[in-house]
Structure formats: C-alpha cells, structure tokens
Design an enzyme around this catalytic site. Structure first.
Site, PDB file in Angstrom:
ATOM      1  N   LYS A   1       6.584  -1.929   1.867  1.00  0.00           N
ATOM      2  CA  LYS A   1       5.378  -1.371   2.494  1.00  0.00           C
ATOM      3  C   LYS A   1       4.216  -2.344   2.324  1.00  0.00           C
ATOM      4  CE  LYS A   1       3.112   3.124   3.127  1.00  0.00           C
ATOM      5  NZ  LYS A   1       3.126   3.052   4.583  1.00  0.00           N
TER       6      LYS A   1
ATOM      7  N   GLU B   1      12.038   2.032  14.365  1.00  0.00           N
ATOM      8  CA  GLU B   1      11.106   3.088  13.943  1.00  0.00           C
ATOM      9  C   GLU B   1       9.814   2.927  14.734  1.00  0.00           C
ATOM     10  OE1 GLU B   1       9.748   2.536   9.856  1.00  0.00           O
ATOM     11  OE2 GLU B   1       9.830   0.364  10.095  1.00  0.00           O
TER      12      GLU B   1
ATOM     13  N   LEU C   1      11.006   1.121   7.221  1.00  0.00           N
ATOM     14  CA  LEU C   1      10.418   1.648   5.997  1.00  0.00           C
ATOM     15  C   LEU C   1      11.083   2.993   5.711  1.00  0.00           C
ATOM     16  CD1 LEU C   1       8.116   1.183   3.881  1.00  0.00           C
ATOM     17  CD2 LEU C   1       6.901   2.960   5.133  1.00  0.00           C
TER      18      LEU C   1
ATOM     19  N   HIS D   1      -0.827 -21.266  -0.915  1.00  0.00           N
ATOM     20  CA  HIS D   1       0.228 -20.303  -0.570  1.00  0.00           C
ATOM     21  C   HIS D   1       1.049 -19.822  -1.769  1.00  0.00           C
ATOM     22  CE1 HIS D   1      -0.904 -21.647   3.362  1.00  0.00           C
ATOM     23  NE2 HIS D   1      -0.019 -20.857   3.958  1.00  0.00           N
TER      24      HIS D   1
ATOM     25  N   TYR E   1       0.829  -1.207   0.000  1.00  0.00           N
ATOM     26  CA  TYR E   1       0.000   0.000   0.000  1.00  0.00           C
ATOM     27  C   TYR E   1       0.857   1.248   0.000  1.00  0.00           C
ATOM     28  CZ  TYR E   1       0.857   0.825   4.998  1.00  0.00           C
ATOM     29  OH  TYR E   1       1.446   1.100   6.202  1.00  0.00           O
TER      30      TYR E   1
HETATM   31  N1  PMP Z   1       7.420   3.565   9.158  1.00  0.00           N
HETATM   32  C1  PMP Z   1       6.315   2.803   9.088  1.00  0.00           C
HETATM   33  C2  PMP Z   1       6.331   1.438   9.658  1.00  0.00           C
HETATM   34  C3  PMP Z   1       5.152   3.313   8.464  1.00  0.00           C
HETATM   35  O1  PMP Z   1       4.042   2.547   8.382  1.00  0.00           O
HETATM   36  C4  PMP Z   1       5.159   4.641   7.949  1.00  0.00           C
HETATM   37  C5  PMP Z   1       3.925   5.245   7.338  1.00  0.00           C
HETATM   38  N2  PMP Z   1       3.421   4.484   6.323  1.00  0.00           N
HETATM   39  C6  PMP Z   1       6.341   5.384   8.054  1.00  0.00           C
HETATM   40  C7  PMP Z   1       7.444   4.809   8.663  1.00  0.00           C
HETATM   41  C8  PMP Z   1       6.407   6.780   7.499  1.00  0.00           C
HETATM   42  O2  PMP Z   1       6.431   6.754   6.099  1.00  0.00           O
HETATM   43  P1  PMP Z   1       5.900   7.969   5.225  1.00  0.00           P
HETATM   44  O3  PMP Z   1       6.734   9.163   5.597  1.00  0.00           O
HETATM   45  O4  PMP Z   1       6.135   7.544   3.814  1.00  0.00           O
HETATM   46  O5  PMP Z   1       4.467   8.165   5.566  1.00  0.00           O
END
Ligand code: PMP
Length: 281
Positions: free
Chosen positions: A147, A180, A205, A102, A33
C-alpha cells in the site's frame, strides 16, 4: 472544532501540519499509508490494518516508527481531539527526511503523519442505484500488494472515470482480466450465483474490506472462488460490486456503458452490504 493532525510525535493544527521538503515521501513517494474507518467511535478491523501496514513497511524495508500499541493510542487521541466518531483515520509513514539520493539514507528516522476527519460514507444515491465503472489498462508496477503512496496510475485512472461520469475505473491486465479499481477491489456474481474476485497476489491490494467480505461469504456458506475474471465475463455477470474502506460494498450496475443484469443493484450485493454493515457495528 478546528482540525488537529499528528506529525512525528506532535499534535498540531491541521493548517500548519507539514513535513520537510526533503521528506522521501515528497521526493520519491517512498512511503506507505493506511485508511481505517471509524463507526460510532469504533475503529473497523484495526488489527488487520495494522498488520497490512507492518507488511507494507517490511516489504519496503522502512523501519516501523512505533509499536502497534503506541499507534493505537495516538489514533484514539487524534479521534478524541478532532471529535470524530464517524469518519476515517489516514496514516502515512515514509522513509524520512534526508538529502536527496535514491539509495536508502543512513540514519534517517521514518516520518509518521496521521489525520482524522468526519465522513458520511458513500452517497445514498450510489448505494440505492448502484454506480458505473469504466475499464482502463492497468499501468501500475508489479507490487500492487504494497500500500504505497505512489499512486499516479490510480490518480490518472480515477480522473478518467470522473471525466467519463463513472464512479471508478477497473484496471485490466495484459491478459484482459480485471485486476482491481483505482481505490477499490472488484467482484462479480456469475449466472450460477458464484462470487468471483481475484486472488490477492502481487497484482492487487488485499483490501481489508475484501478480507471481511470473504469472511462473511465463508461464514454464510456462500459459493465463491478467487480467480481472475475478464471484462467480457464481468459485462455478462448477474451482479457486480466493489469494496473498500470508504465505499463499503457498492453495487456496480454498468461497465463501459453495458448494464449489468437488469441494470439495478442485485439482491446478492444488497445482502452482502447489509452483512458488512452488521460487521461494522
Ligand atoms: N485497491 C486499491 C488500489 C486501493 O487503493 C484500496 C483502498 N485503499 C482498495 C483496493 C481497498 O482496500 P481497503 O478495503 O483496505 O480499503
């Protein structure tokens, strides 16, 4: 105005929008996504979101459902039909509908769903006073750079934060370093005034907001380094903040109940937030 969703080539009323029960997104979380912000009708960092989407799909070997040009057209039409000028667009692509097994299905076409909604951004109180975070063990898989819609550890972590009265949970790896947040990237400013955030490897991410903030830091000539930082280091930092498409740049004023700096949003974070808001215009 009633909400309209985009589902596999059709614009449909939001309440009737659906995919089949054998969609692999539903069965296996076999999909990816993106969430993109819209400000004054402009899609913020759209190309970077599309690049990350293409990368996520490539890594999972899911076929691209349509070209970037077509995606841009659908996005604009969806915003128009929903009357959204300030808000977010959600896009999800899964490996498609197939009899449950799967291994990859043969001949299934990817499913694509898009929604748009009005949002107001983070609450003014959170911006003014800062937010608190808790820390939790990072229990996710080894490819957090993708993602994926497989977000169970993130869901459980955010719920723990909510129940603790915190805004976010910072996830901590086995070495004791912060990876994070559950839906945001994590940053600190050291006593020396150096900005620190973890390098975008497979453990996090690579946030699009993170990339934009790094661009700002570079163009302003500010001191920064991409490296891991521990929970202890974060607690004794001068400032801390988090970034995401929906939170923008948000000051973190407490970690596990320990105040950061003087427990108020710091000047560096405020300035960065202003720069980022300028970037959005
Ligand atoms: N880390 C994770 C695990 C996230 O889900 C998100 C938001 N989707 C972010 C960081 C921040 O990413 P972005 O700046 O692209 O929204």
């Amino acid at each position: 105005m009633s909400r309209i969703a985009y589902v596999n080539g059709r614009y449909v009323p939001h309440r009737e929008a659906a995919v089949h029960i054998e969609d692999r997104g539903y069965q296996f979380a076999d999909g990816v996504y993106e969430v993109t912000a819209v400000k004054d009708g402009k899609l913020i960092d759209e190309d970077r979101h599309l690049q990350r989407l293409a990368r996520s799909l490539r890594e999972l070997r899911i076929e691209r459902p349509m070209s970037d040009a077509a995606l841009k057209l659908v996005t604009r039409e969806l915003l128009r039909r929903n009357g959204v000028r300030d808000g977010i667009v959600y896009l999800q692509v899964t490996r498609g509908v197939a009899r449950r097994d799967h291994a990859f299905p043969v001949g299934a076409r990817p499913s694509i769903v898009m929604t748009a909604k009005r949002t107001k951004g983070p609450p003014p109180k959170a911006v003014e006073e800062g937010v608190s975070v808790i820390t939790i063990p990072d229990q996710r898989w080894a490819r957090c750079d993708i993602k994926s819609v497989s977000l169970l550890p993130n869901v459980l972590g955010k719920q723990r934060a909510k129940e603790a009265g915190a805004f976010e949970a910072w996830q901590v790896d086995r070495a004791g370093n912060v990876t994070e947040g559950t839906s945001t990237n994590a940053w600190i400013v050291t006593e020396k005034g150096e900005v620190v955030t973890r390098k975008a490897d497979e453990a996090i991410l690579n946030g699009i907001t993170r990339l934009a903030v790094l661009d700002i830091i570079r163009s302003e000539g500010l001191a920064f380094i991409e490296r891991p930082f521990s929970v202890e280091e974060a607690k004794s930092a001068r400032e801390a903040f988090l970034t995401s498409t929906t939170s923008l740049v948000l000051p973190v004023v407490s970690i596990d109940g320990t105040p950061i700096g003087d427990g108020k949003p710091g000047p560096f974070t405020r300035r960065l937030r202003e720069y980022y808001q300028k970037h959005m215009t």
